[in-house]
Scaffold this motif. Structure first.
Motif, PDB file in Angstrom:
ATOM      1  N   VAL A   1       0.836  -1.204   0.000  1.00 48.50           N
ATOM      2  CA  VAL A   1       0.000   0.000   0.000  1.00 48.50           C
ATOM      3  C   VAL A   1       0.868   1.250   0.000  1.00 48.50           C
ATOM      4  N   ALA A   2       1.894   1.252   0.850  1.00 51.04           N
ATOM      5  CA  ALA A   2       2.772   2.421   1.003  1.00 51.04           C
ATOM      6  C   ALA A   2       1.916   3.668   1.233  1.00 51.04           C
ATOM      7  N   THR A   3       2.083   4.718   0.418  1.00 53.36           N
ATOM      8  CA  THR A   3       1.233   5.909   0.557  1.00 53.36           C
ATOM      9  C   THR A   3       0.256   6.043  -0.608  1.00 53.36           C
ATOM     10  N   ASP A   4       0.177   5.004  -1.442  1.00 55.84           N
ATOM     11  CA  ASP A   4      -0.724   5.006  -2.606  1.00 55.84           C
ATOM     12  C   ASP A   4      -0.458   6.205  -3.515  1.00 55.84           C
ATOM     13  N   PHE A   5       0.807   6.577  -3.612  1.00 57.74           N
ATOM     14  CA  PHE A   5       1.197   7.749  -4.404  1.00 57.74           C
ATOM     15  C   PHE A   5       0.813   7.595  -5.872  1.00 57.74           C
ATOM     16  N   ILE A   6       0.807   6.377  -6.369  1.00 57.25           N
ATOM     17  CA  ILE A   6       0.507   6.159  -7.783  1.00 57.25           C
ATOM     18  C   ILE A   6      -0.903   6.634  -8.135  1.00 57.25           C
ATOM     19  N   ASN A   7      -1.790   6.627  -7.157  1.00 55.44           N
ATOM     20  CA  ASN A   7      -3.157   7.109  -7.370  1.00 55.44           C
ATOM     21  C   ASN A   7      -3.391   8.513  -6.815  1.00 55.44           C
ATOM     22  N   ARG A   8      -2.497   8.966  -5.923  1.00 53.24           N
ATOM     23  CA  ARG A   8      -2.736  10.223  -5.220  1.00 53.24           C
ATOM     24  C   ARG A   8      -1.673  11.278  -5.508  1.00 53.24           C
ATOM     25  N   PHE A   9      -0.864  11.056  -6.537  1.00 57.20           N
ATOM     26  CA  PHE A   9       0.271  11.952  -6.749  1.00 57.20           C
ATOM     27  C   PHE A   9      -0.148  13.393  -7.000  1.00 57.20           C
ATOM     28  N   ARG A  10      -1.301  13.606  -7.614  1.00 58.31           N
ATOM     29  CA  ARG A  10      -1.700  14.985  -7.915  1.00 58.31           C
ATOM     30  C   ARG A  10      -1.930  15.792  -6.637  1.00 58.31           C
ATOM     31  N   GLU A  11      -2.593  15.197  -5.658  1.00 63.31           N
ATOM     32  CA  GLU A  11      -2.798  15.929  -4.410  1.00 63.31           C
ATOM     33  C   GLU A  11      -1.486  16.083  -3.653  1.00 63.31           C
ATOM     34  N   ASP A  12      -0.594  15.097  -3.770  1.00 64.23           N
ATOM     35  CA  ASP A  12       0.704  15.214  -3.108  1.00 64.23           C
ATOM     36  C   ASP A  12       1.564  16.295  -3.761  1.00 64.23           C
ATOM     37  N   VAL A  13       1.481  16.414  -5.072  1.00 58.59           N
ATOM     38  CA  VAL A  13       2.226  17.477  -5.756  1.00 58.59           C
ATOM     39  C   VAL A  13       1.732  18.848  -5.298  1.00 58.59           C
ATOM     40  N   GLN A  14       0.441  18.977  -5.064  1.00 65.62           N
ATOM     41  CA  GLN A  14      -0.078  20.249  -4.560  1.00 65.62           C
ATOM     42  C   GLN A  14       0.469  20.555  -3.162  1.00 65.62           C
ATOM     43  N   LEU A  15       0.649  19.516  -2.356  1.00 63.30           N
ATOM     44  CA  LEU A  15       1.255  19.714  -1.034  1.00 63.30           C
ATOM     45  C   LEU A  15       2.722  20.119  -1.173  1.00 63.30           C
ATOM     46  N   MET A  16       3.414  19.537  -2.145  1.00 64.96           N
ATOM     47  CA  MET A  16       4.802  19.935  -2.404  1.00 64.96           C
ATOM     48  C   MET A  16       4.865  21.413  -2.786  1.00 64.96           C
ATOM     49  N   LYS A  17       3.964  21.813  -3.657  1.00 63.33           N
ATOM     50  CA  LYS A  17       3.926  23.208  -4.098  1.00 63.33           C
ATOM     51  C   LYS A  17       3.630  24.130  -2.926  1.00 63.33           C
TER      52      LYS A  17
END
Length: 229
Positions: free
Chosen positions: A56-72
């Motif tokens: 499962v990890a952080t499910d980044f493969i499905n959630r990368f767009r919201e994570d990129v917004q957090l990076m920004k």
């Protein structure tokens, strides 16, 4: 109390680092695409905290767009991750690209760049394909060097116009040290000869991939390996 203001240069890199296997999860993974961490997890799930690992990890493969917004939002300028060698290909001998997985990286890189974040990519962050470990003993075999270079060539061909900062390995000595020197991780085989072969062949692979990078005249910067702290 006095204060001192420091001007941060315009080209200052503020980044974060992770890896494919630590973040993506197994969503969309096909049969036979296990990496070394995946096999370790399957054989020894009890050693992972609460049994929680790469599945499962952080499910980044499905959630990368919201994570990129957090990076920004955090003000990041760069994001360092890896491409999972074991998932980028469906046939490691013939170097057949998994188009579904490769397209995910196209979307990820586009999303990062659209938000002013530059990707920094590592070609192998422990993600040695399980097939190559079982078939050849992993980096103990020179054949794996050849296959790694061919994999790198596919990656460069696809992403060179989106990625300009590259690494060959993350902490290149760690896996074989924990497996074959300390025997603390699966498959727990203390063998100093194998440990030395893994070290030697990773150095050889780095030299050959850097040469490929130069021959192809790929624009960008190269780091021999990546160490995260």
């Amino acid at each position: 109390m006095s204060t001192k203001r420091i001007a941060i240069p315009d080209d200052f890199i503020l980044g974060a680092a992770a890896s494919a296997w630590q973040t993506e999860g197994w969503s969309g993974k096909k049969e036979g695409q296990d990496s070394w961490p995946d096999l370790w997890y399957k054989h020894d799930r009890h050693v992972w905290h609460n049994g929680y690992g790469p599945a499962v990890a952080t499910d980044f493969i499905n959630r990368f767009r919201e994570d990129v917004q957090l990076m920004k939002l955090a003000g990041l300028t760069h994001y360092r991750t890896s491409i999972n060698w074991s998932r980028f290909l469906t046939d490691y001998e013939n170097v057949t690209v998994d188009e579904e997985y490769a397209a995910y990286y196209d979307r990820l890189f586009d999303e990062l760049l659209a938000n002013g974040i530059e990707p920094m990519i590592c070609l192998e962050h422990y993600e040695l394909p399980g097939y190559l470990l079982e078939q050849y003993g992993g980096w103990a075999a020179k054949k794996v060097v050849e296959l790694f270079v061919r994999y790198a060539e596919k990656v460069f061909a696809r992403y060179h116009h989106k990625v300009t900062r590259w690494f060959t390995f993350n902490e290149p000595i760690v896996v074989q040290t924990r497996v074959y020197l300390d025997a603390l991780r699966w498959p727990y085989e203390q063998n100093t000869g194998t440990w030395m072969q893994w070290n030697h062949h990773k150095v050889l692979a780095t030299a050959q991939v850097v040469r490929l990078f130069a021959i192809r005249a790929i624009a960008g910067r190269w780091a021999v390996f990546s160490i995260r702290r």
